[in-house]
Design a protein around this motif. Structure first.
Motif, PDB file in Angstrom:
ATOM      1  N   LEU A   1       0.814  -1.216   0.000  1.00  0.00           N
ATOM      2  CA  LEU A   1       0.000   0.000   0.000  1.00  0.00           C
ATOM      3  C   LEU A   1       0.846   1.263   0.000  1.00  0.00           C
ATOM      4  O   LEU A   1       0.355   2.349  -0.316  1.00  0.00           O
ATOM      5  N   GLY A   2       2.116   1.151   0.390  1.00  0.00           N
ATOM      6  CA  GLY A   2       2.974   2.326   0.459  1.00  0.00           C
ATOM      7  C   GLY A   2       2.738   3.148   1.706  1.00  0.00           C
ATOM      8  O   GLY A   2       2.986   4.360   1.712  1.00  0.00           O
ATOM      9  N   HIS A   3       2.256   2.505   2.793  1.00  0.00           N
ATOM     10  CA  HIS A   3       2.070   3.213   4.056  1.00  0.00           C
ATOM     11  C   HIS A   3       3.417   3.418   4.744  1.00  0.00           C
ATOM     12  O   HIS A   3       4.230   2.501   4.814  1.00  0.00           O
ATOM     13  N   ALA A   4       3.636   4.620   5.267  1.00  0.00           N
ATOM     14  CA  ALA A   4       4.889   4.902   5.961  1.00  0.00           C
ATOM     15  C   ALA A   4       4.956   4.162   7.287  1.00  0.00           C
ATOM     16  O   ALA A   4       6.038   3.787   7.746  1.00  0.00           O
ATOM     17  N   SER A   5       3.809   3.937   7.922  1.00  0.00           N
ATOM     18  CA  SER A   5       3.771   3.272   9.221  1.00  0.00           C
ATOM     19  C   SER A   5       2.817   2.092   9.178  1.00  0.00           C
ATOM     20  O   SER A   5       1.745   2.161   8.569  1.00  0.00           O
ATOM     21  N   VAL A   6       3.202   1.014   9.853  1.00  0.00           N
ATOM     22  CA  VAL A   6       2.335  -0.158   9.899  1.00  0.00           C
ATOM     23  C   VAL A   6       1.059   0.144  10.676  1.00  0.00           C
ATOM     24  O   VAL A   6       0.029  -0.511  10.493  1.00  0.00           O
ATOM     25  N   THR A   7       1.095   1.160  11.537  1.00  0.00           N
ATOM     26  CA  THR A   7      -0.092   1.537  12.299  1.00  0.00           C
ATOM     27  C   THR A   7      -1.232   1.901  11.369  1.00  0.00           C
ATOM     28  O   THR A   7      -2.399   1.587  11.632  1.00  0.00           O
ATOM     29  N   THR A   8      -0.921   2.576  10.268  1.00  0.00           N
ATOM     30  CA  THR A   8      -1.950   2.947   9.299  1.00  0.00           C
ATOM     31  C   THR A   8      -2.592   1.709   8.688  1.00  0.00           C
ATOM     32  O   THR A   8      -3.809   1.654   8.486  1.00  0.00           O
ATOM     33  N   THR A   9      -1.780   0.702   8.427  1.00  0.00           N
ATOM     34  CA  THR A   9      -2.283  -0.516   7.799  1.00  0.00           C
ATOM     35  C   THR A   9      -3.087  -1.368   8.771  1.00  0.00           C
ATOM     36  O   THR A   9      -4.027  -2.058   8.367  1.00  0.00           O
ATOM     37  N   GLN A  10      -2.739  -1.298  10.055  1.00  0.00           N
ATOM     38  CA  GLN A  10      -3.372  -2.185  11.028  1.00  0.00           C
ATOM     39  C   GLN A  10      -4.861  -1.945  11.193  1.00  0.00           C
ATOM     40  O   GLN A  10      -5.573  -2.804  11.710  1.00  0.00           O
TER      41      GLN A  10
END
Length: 319
Positions: A287-296
């Motif tokens: 997804l190109g998220h800088a932080s895994v928190t965004t993906t979680q």
């Protein structure tokens, strides 16, 4: 109503411009993100001036807290912001003060303990796989534009690309035709001009390849040699608005009544991968998220699905 983009040439305004220049050059923020920062911080400038605090060294925690309340209530003369927009604004203000403290502009950071208003967690919207397939297969591929439409929608769902990333692609960014070199891949340029390589599934690869061989040459003949992968009927680069319209038309033809946007396909891509057992950090990279928190946040969606299945299937799940 005052204009938050107007700004002035006071001491704080000059320092804000320095910060925005830093964010543009050193952090590589996208034009849209930078514009949002500029708008939010100019509202902050205006608020400080109205309180007689147009001096970075004299800004207190009380000033920052008062601004956090003002953006929600609208008492500073601007539009009231939703909790989510207010949170974004306070994040911009906190970044500004942190930068000033690190650069020695101020002795301390008065915004350090000021937190954005709480926001309700908005879970990403995803649609079932069956509905995605209906939408993809609703496209008539009997014309060059139809082949483009099918390739675009298959590509969005296959890669999880943002719509801006998809329409910004050039032909050289994607490799779909040589099976001997392994799975098809695409080079996507995301926020902050960060590049990532993403696999392209076989359905999307075949659709893109068919479009490149048949549909695109016909569309390109009407233009001036654009390198864009997805072309409009005049041979130029397809716009985001046109891409949204393509999806809307396909959704209506498929008989899907819920609201579906290009971002819905991105959310569905992530949710379906996680439901299929993909690791959250792999999805983060895709997804190109800088932080895994965004993906979680997507894991909450799949957890909800698990709870629903459990409740429906387990003999002692409900009293």
């Amino acid at each position: 109503m005052p204009d938050p983009a107007a700004g002035d040439d006071g001491p704080v305004a000059v320092l804000v411009r320095d910060y925005l220049q830093h964010m543009s050059v050193e952090r590589g923020l996208s034009a849209n993100t930078l514009a949002a920062y500029r708008r939010d911080l100019r509202r902050y400038e205006s608020f400080l001036v109205s309180r007689g605090a147009d001096d970075a060294a004299r800004i207190t925690r009380h000033d920052v807290s008062a601004f956090a309340q003002a953006v929600v209530s609208g008492e500073d003369g601007f539009s009231r912001l939703s909790p989510r927009s207010a949170a974004r604004t306070i994040v911009a203000v906190r970044g500004l003060h942190r930068f000033w403290a690190l650069e020695g502009v101020t002795d301390g950071d008065p915004a350090r303990d000021v937190h954005p208003p709480m926001t309700g967690q908005r879970l990403p919207k995803a649609i079932p796989v069956a509905e995605v397939v209906r939408i993809l297969e609703a496209v008539d591929v009997g014309t060059p534009s139809g082949q483009r439409d099918r390739a675009l929608l298959e590509f969005l769902y296959s890669t999880g690309a943002r719509i801006s990333e998809a329409v910004g692609l050039d032909v050289d960014d994607v490799s779909v035709s040589d099976a001997l070199e392994g799975p098809a891949v695409v080079r996507l340029t995301g926020k902050g001009s960060k590049e990532r390589l993403v696999p392209v599934g076989s359905f999307a690869a075949r659709a893109v390849d068919a479009y490149l061989v048949q549909g695109r040459p016909a569309l390109a003949a009407k233009g001036k040699g654009s390198p864009a992968l997805f072309l409009n009927t005049r041979g130029g680069r397809l716009s985001r608005q046109s891409a949204w319209s393509i999806l809307k038309t396909a959704t209506e033809r498929a008989g899907v009544t819920r609201e579906v946007s290009p971002h819905t396909l991105r959310h569905s891509f992530a949710t379906h991968l996680l439901e299929g057992g993909a690791d959250v950090r792999v999805v983060q990279e895709l997804l190109g998220h800088a932080s895994v928190t965004t993906t979680q946040v997507y894991t909450l969606v799949t957890a909800d699905t698990l709870r629903e299945v459990y409740a429906a299937a387990h003999p002692r799940a409900r009293a």
